[in-house]
Design a protein around this motif. Structure first.
Motif, PDB file in Angstrom:
ATOM      1  N   UNK A 268       0.599  -1.261   0.166  1.00 16.40           N
ATOM      2  CA  UNK A 268      -0.042   0.021  -0.002  1.00 16.40           C
ATOM      3  C   UNK A 268       0.983   1.309   0.055  1.00 16.40           C
ATOM      4  N   UNK A 269       0.354   2.177  -0.458  1.00 14.40           N
ATOM      5  CA  UNK A 269       0.799   3.572  -0.608  1.00 14.40           C
ATOM      6  C   UNK A 269      -0.093   4.563   0.083  1.00 14.40           C
ATOM      7  N   UNK A 270      -0.082   5.293   1.186  1.00 13.60           N
ATOM      8  CA  UNK A 270      -0.893   6.141   1.726  1.00 13.60           C
ATOM      9  C   UNK A 270      -0.420   7.550   1.505  1.00 13.60           C
ATOM     10  N   UNK A 271      -1.203   8.135   0.501  1.00 16.89           N
ATOM     11  CA  UNK A 271      -0.679   9.499   0.138  1.00 16.89           C
ATOM     12  C   UNK A 271      -1.153  10.690   0.656  1.00 16.89           C
ATOM     13  N   UNK A 272      -1.808  10.409   1.889  1.00 16.39           N
ATOM     14  CA  UNK A 272      -2.629  11.421   2.558  1.00 16.39           C
ATOM     15  C   UNK A 272      -1.686  12.145   3.406  1.00 16.39           C
ATOM     16  N   UNK A 273      -1.630  13.523   3.336  1.00 22.11           N
ATOM     17  CA  UNK A 273      -0.574  14.233   4.269  1.00 22.11           C
ATOM     18  C   UNK A 273       0.733  14.426   3.555  1.00 22.11           C
ATOM     19  N   UNK A 274       1.339  15.226   4.512  1.00 27.41           N
ATOM     20  CA  UNK A 274       2.829  15.562   3.874  1.00 27.41           C
ATOM     21  C   UNK A 274       4.026  14.736   3.870  1.00 27.41           C
ATOM     22  N   UNK A 275       3.682  13.379   4.551  1.00 28.32           N
ATOM     23  CA  UNK A 275       4.561  12.255   4.503  1.00 28.32           C
ATOM     24  C   UNK A 275       3.727  11.117   4.039  1.00 28.32           C
ATOM     25  N   UNK A 276       4.262  10.542   3.192  1.00 23.84           N
ATOM     26  CA  UNK A 276       3.391   9.290   2.521  1.00 23.84           C
ATOM     27  C   UNK A 276       3.741   8.039   3.280  1.00 23.84           C
ATOM     28  N   UNK A 277       3.218   7.097   3.557  1.00 24.10           N
ATOM     29  CA  UNK A 277       3.454   5.964   4.224  1.00 24.10           C
ATOM     30  C   UNK A 277       3.438   4.811   3.156  1.00 24.10           C
ATOM     31  N   UNK A 278       4.347   3.819   3.049  1.00 19.87           N
ATOM     32  CA  UNK A 278       4.463   2.951   2.266  1.00 19.87           C
ATOM     33  C   UNK A 278       4.490   1.507   3.138  1.00 19.87           C
ATOM     34  N   UNK A 279       3.815   0.272   2.801  1.00 19.23           N
ATOM     35  CA  UNK A 279       4.010  -1.042   3.583  1.00 19.23           C
ATOM     36  C   UNK A 279       4.362  -1.718   2.348  1.00 19.23           C
ATOM     37  N   UNK A 280       5.412  -2.378   2.691  1.00 20.47           N
ATOM     38  CA  UNK A 280       6.212  -3.348   1.431  1.00 20.47           C
ATOM     39  C   UNK A 280       5.801  -4.736   2.051  1.00 20.47           C
ATOM     40  N   UNK A 281       5.523  -5.552   0.986  1.00 23.37           N
ATOM     41  CA  UNK A 281       5.048  -6.817   1.142  1.00 23.37           C
ATOM     42  C   UNK A 281       5.748  -7.782   2.171  1.00 23.37           C
ATOM     43  N   UNK A 282       6.958  -7.377   2.477  1.00 22.33           N
ATOM     44  CA  UNK A 282       7.629  -8.156   3.327  1.00 22.33           C
ATOM     45  C   UNK A 282       7.419  -7.560   4.887  1.00 22.33           C
ATOM     46  N   UNK A 283       6.504  -6.751   4.913  1.00 22.38           N
ATOM     47  CA  UNK A 283       6.440  -6.145   6.288  1.00 22.38           C
ATOM     48  C   UNK A 283       6.874  -4.888   6.640  1.00 22.38           C
ATOM     49  N   UNK A 284       7.798  -4.434   5.788  1.00 27.24           N
ATOM     50  CA  UNK A 284       8.672  -2.992   6.297  1.00 27.24           C
ATOM     51  C   UNK A 284       7.705  -2.052   6.000  1.00 27.24           C
ATOM     52  N   UNK A 285       7.901  -0.959   6.809  1.00 26.15           N
ATOM     53  CA  UNK A 285       7.082   0.373   6.655  1.00 26.15           C
ATOM     54  C   UNK A 285       8.060   1.374   6.523  1.00 26.15           C
ATOM     55  N   UNK A 286       7.820   2.318   5.461  1.00 21.17           N
ATOM     56  CA  UNK A 286       8.621   3.382   5.141  1.00 21.17           C
ATOM     57  C   UNK A 286       7.718   4.558   5.098  1.00 21.17           C
ATOM     58  N   UNK A 287       8.347   5.851   5.604  1.00 22.72           N
ATOM     59  CA  UNK A 287       7.732   6.986   5.779  1.00 22.72           C
ATOM     60  C   UNK A 287       8.688   7.870   4.637  1.00 22.72           C
ATOM     61  N   UNK A 288       7.747   8.449   3.693  1.00 19.02           N
ATOM     62  CA  UNK A 288       8.436   9.200   2.812  1.00 19.02           C
ATOM     63  C   UNK A 288       8.192  10.749   2.854  1.00 19.02           C
ATOM     64  N   UNK A 289       9.118  11.613   2.783  1.00 15.13           N
ATOM     65  CA  UNK A 289       8.684  13.062   2.896  1.00 15.13           C
ATOM     66  C   UNK A 289       8.018  13.291   1.700  1.00 15.13           C
ATOM     67  N   UNK A 290       6.931  14.105   1.729  1.00 20.41           N
ATOM     68  CA  UNK A 290       6.345  14.638   0.476  1.00 20.41           C
ATOM     69  C   UNK A 290       6.182  16.115   0.354  1.00 20.41           C
ATOM     70  N   UNK A 291       6.911  16.784   1.202  1.00 14.99           N
ATOM     71  CA  UNK A 291       6.848  18.497   1.051  1.00 14.99           C
ATOM     72  C   UNK A 291       8.189  19.008   1.156  1.00 14.99           C
ATOM     73  N   UNK A 292       8.951  18.985   2.316  1.00 15.87           N
ATOM     74  CA  UNK A 292      10.164  19.718   2.317  1.00 15.87           C
ATOM     75  C   UNK A 292      11.247  18.966   1.583  1.00 15.87           C
ATOM     76  N   UNK A 293      11.362  17.801   1.755  1.00 14.33           N
ATOM     77  CA  UNK A 293      12.619  16.985   1.073  1.00 14.33           C
ATOM     78  C   UNK A 293      11.989  15.940   0.483  1.00 14.33           C
ATOM     79  N   UNK A 294      11.050  15.967  -0.654  1.00 11.76           N
ATOM     80  CA  UNK A 294      10.215  14.931  -1.299  1.00 11.76           C
ATOM     81  C   UNK A 294      11.291  13.670  -1.445  1.00 11.76           C
ATOM     82  N   UNK A 295      11.044  12.442  -1.167  1.00  5.95           N
ATOM     83  CA  UNK A 295      11.577  11.389  -1.524  1.00  5.95           C
ATOM     84  C   UNK A 295      12.519  11.094  -0.235  1.00  5.95           C
ATOM     85  N   UNK A 296      12.553  11.782   0.866  1.00  3.75           N
ATOM     86  CA  UNK A 296      13.537  11.416   2.004  1.00  3.75           C
ATOM     87  C   UNK A 296      12.604  10.339   2.612  1.00  3.75           C
ATOM     88  N   UNK A 297      13.606   9.155   3.036  1.00  8.53           N
ATOM     89  CA  UNK A 297      12.695   8.053   3.619  1.00  8.53           C
ATOM     90  C   UNK A 297      13.277   7.997   5.076  1.00  8.53           C
TER      91      UNK A 297
END
Length: 131
Positions: A68-97
């Motif tokens: 999944x990719x939750x693109x609501x808000x200024x940080x996007x949350x990705x859940x990978x199939x292996x269970x890892x969760x990533x928070x990706x900045x979508x405002x000040x430093x887009x793509x910062x993980x």
């Protein structure tokens, strides 16, 4: 029949959230002949079309399978199939993980230069103009 689309983030809360297994209405950029179907983002001033579909897979060339990719808000949350969760900045430093480690978000050493996701639909209705 599998239908493919590209999810290319524009960041700044302009992107659609996507989840494997969910059936809902999605908005796409209107395509011309031989152009890839691409999820709509507010960053481009193109015409949009809509369709209802069921997502069967989301893939990234570095991260692999994504649930999944939750693109609501200024940080996007990705859940990978292996269970890892990533928070990706979508405002000040887009793509910062950041990665979820030991019950908190920790800066990640990962650097992703291309965030394009390949999204597969198990089914997708015909594209119709948005009125």
């Amino acid at each position: 029949m599998t239908i493919n689309a590209l999810w290319i983030p524009a960041w700044y809360e302009l992107d659609q959230s996507i989840v494997v297994g969910v059936t809902e209405e999605f908005v796409f950029h209107k395509t011309v002949a031989n152009e890839a179907l691409t999820f709509y983002s507010g960053a481009k001033g193109s015409d949009a079309v809509k369709a209802t579909g069921t997502i069967s897979a989301i893939k990234h060339n570095v991260l692999g399978d994504i649930e999944s990719v939750d693109a609501q808000g200024l940080d996007y949350t990705l859940v990978l199939q292996d269970g890892r969760r990533l928070l990706v900045n979508a405002e000040e430093n887009p793509g910062l993980i950041y990665e979820w480690v030991d019950d908190s978000w920790q800066p990640s050493d990962m650097v992703i230069t291309d965030w394009t996701l390949a999204v597969q639909f198990a089914s997708l209705s015909p594209l119709t103009p948005i009125q």
